[in-house]
Design an enzyme around this catalytic site. Structure first.
Site, PDB file in Angstrom:
ATOM      1  N   ASN A 165       0.840  -1.207   0.000  1.00 55.75           N
ATOM      2  CA  ASN A 165       0.000   0.000   0.000  1.00 55.75           C
ATOM      3  C   ASN A 165       0.872   1.253   0.000  1.00 55.75           C
ATOM      4  OD1 ASN A 165       0.921  -0.435   2.632  1.00 55.75           O
ATOM      5  ND2 ASN A 165      -0.939   0.347   3.600  1.00 55.75           N
ATOM      6  N   ASP A 208       2.024  -6.875   1.695  1.00 58.76           N
ATOM      7  CA  ASP A 208       2.729  -6.044   2.668  1.00 58.76           C
ATOM      8  C   ASP A 208       1.985  -4.715   2.799  1.00 58.76           C
ATOM      9  OD1 ASP A 208       4.514  -4.758   4.326  1.00 58.76           O
ATOM     10  OD2 ASP A 208       6.077  -4.503   2.814  1.00 58.76           O
ATOM     11  N   PHE A 209       0.840  -4.773   3.514  1.00 58.67           N
ATOM     12  CA  PHE A 209       0.071  -3.562   3.793  1.00 58.67           C
ATOM     13  C   PHE A 209       0.480  -3.073   5.182  1.00 58.67           C
ATOM     14  CE2 PHE A 209      -3.899  -4.667   1.007  1.00 58.67           C
ATOM     15  CZ  PHE A 209      -3.092  -4.643  -0.119  1.00 58.67           C
ATOM     16  N   GLU A 210       1.052  -1.895   5.255  1.00 53.88           N
ATOM     17  CA  GLU A 210       1.553  -1.388   6.528  1.00 53.88           C
ATOM     18  C   GLU A 210       0.688  -0.246   7.036  1.00 53.88           C
ATOM     19  OE1 GLU A 210       5.799  -1.104   6.833  1.00 53.88           O
ATOM     20  OE2 GLU A 210       6.107  -2.744   5.401  1.00 53.88           O
ATOM     21  N   ARG A 211       0.751  -0.029   8.355  1.00 51.73           N
ATOM     22  CA  ARG A 211      -0.007   1.009   9.056  1.00 51.73           C
ATOM     23  C   ARG A 211      -1.519   0.762   8.954  1.00 51.73           C
ATOM     24  NH1 ARG A 211       1.679   6.605   6.921  1.00 51.73           N
ATOM     25  NH2 ARG A 211       0.449   7.284   8.726  1.00 51.73           N
TER      26      ARG A 211
END
Length: 419
Positions: A165, A208-211
């Site tokens: 993202n 790899d979706f962060e936050r």
């Protein structure tokens, strides 16, 4: 093989003489570009015979060789713990743990792609090819990855498409919220991921979706479950990268339900690093205690045979001004060591955190603090993988130079191959 920590007045010549190995063997195994050394630097010594030095004990030799005291006693027929300088001790091979390697790689020139893949293919099961990012409408960005995918498969490693993202301003929780909360966009994204993997000959995906915000916690686990249900019938892997989490009480990590995520996917890559990073005060990037607590927390929520322990091939260099951080940047392991050599400052080692660090002043007089990973630190994390019987170990990322890492992986594990 054992790990030697450089002392004041050591040279490659004196170390090679002391342990009766060639200077070139020390240079080659440690990827040394110069013969300059600094106190505190660690070197792999490629021999299975250890020559006892004044002040050595079975404990210190055990720590250097990564072999238990009992094993050293047994193989050398020792009846007591008393050692004499000059005594030769046989260091038997470590028992190898069968596990999977999972490392991230970014597409580069054909020549660099070939060098990195051929170097690291023997110790990896999966390469996460970084990265495609999601778009507002559920589409995916493009990536020039065909040559790299072909090369990865030719070298018997499974390529996974990394989907993030990321936006031009960083990882975007707002973008993720829009995609996860809009059923038609979410379904379009799943279809696009499926088509990407199938058309480009990937073995699967790494999300790899962060936050992720707490409000999207269940939606995110549900998205991963739906994606897995779409991919699994055709033999594709669904994997996910998650931030390290040691409890349920860390507010900014509540969007990651380890139990729900672990149940949904085939592989969970835990990013066990960045406890300190560019936006934080100086400190250890991957302190061993926090890494251990992360593993134990994860094992309470998912099976160990799903967990890849993610470890860093880097550290950080903080520039200080009046006792506070002025700026910071990531540095590879090799760069961190080369900087200590350049400024001829000794490298210290925290036994509490199992990470090296040092300070120096640059040409303008500014003070710098550097924490990073080294061979000793990597060996401790490999031992955790074995002790907790995890699926494997993985690294961010292979473009960051850390020549000793691959040697240590071979010391601890036999990499599984699936293609």
């Amino acid at each position: 093989m054992f790990i030697y920590v450089v002392k004041t007045d050591d040279s490659i010549f004196s170390i090679a003489t002391k342990y009766q190995v060639s200077m070139d063997s020390i240079r080659n195994i440690n990827g040394l570009k110069t013969d300059r050394l600094v106190p505190g630097q660690d070197l792999l010594i490629p021999t299975n015979m250890y020559i006892v030095q004044p002040g050595d004990s079975l404990y210190s030799i055990s720590q250097m060789s990564l072999i238990s005291i009992d094993t050293i006693r047994l193989y050398n027929g020792l009846q007591s713990d008393i050692l004499m300088a000059g005594m030769k001790l046989y260091l038997p091979p470590r028992p190898k743990y069968e596990a999977e390697g999972f490392s991230y790689i970014t597409p580069s020139t054909p020549e660099k792609n070939q060098l990195i893949v051929q170097t690291f293919a023997p110790i990896n099961t999966f390469f996460g090819i970084f990265e495609y990012h999601i778009l507002q409408d559920g589409g995916l960005s493009t990536l020039n990855d065909q040559q790299l995918i072909r090369l990865v498969r030719e070298n018997k490693v499974a390529p996974l498409a990394v989907i993030t993202n990321l936006t031009p301003t960083g990882f975007s929780p707002e973008l993720t919220r829009r995609v996860l909360n809009t059923p038609e966009i979410r379904e379009r994204l799943i279809n696009n991921i499926y088509n990407l993997i199938k058309s480009k000959n990937y073995a699967g995906v790494n999300i790899d979706f962060e936050r992720i915000h707490e409000s999207e916690r269940d939606l995110y686990s549900g998205f991963l479950r739906s994606l897995s249900e779409r991919l699994r019938p055709e033999g594709f892997y669904t994997s996910v990268a998650v931030p390290a989490k040691t409890s349920d009480n860390i507010s900014w990590l509540k969007g990651y339900d380890y139990g729900g995520i672990g149940a949904a996917v085939d592989i969970v890559f835990i990013m066990a690093y960045d406890w300190h990073e560019t936006s934080s005060p100086p400190g250890p990037t991957a302190p061993i205690g926090e890494v251990r607590k992360t593993i134990e927390y994860a094992l309470n929520h998912m099976r160990g045979n799903k967990i890849i322990l993610g470890v860093p091939r880097y550290g950080y260099n903080w520039t200080m001004a009046n006792g506070t951080v002025d700026s910071a940047r990531a540095v590879s392991v090799s760069t961190a060591i080369e900087t200590a050599m350049k400024y001829q400052v000794p490298i210290q080692y925290s036994t509490e955190y199992q990470q090296p660090f040092y300070q120096y002043r640059d040409e303008t007089g500014k003070r710098h603090i550097v924490w990073f990973e080294d061979a000793r630190a990597r060996a401790q994390k490999l031992q955790l993988m074995v002790n907790y019987r995890l699926r494997g170990i993985g690294a961010w990322q292979l473009g960051l130079h850390f020549p000793q890492s691959g040697i240590l992986v071979r010391e601890f594990m036999i990499p599984k191959k699936i293609i």
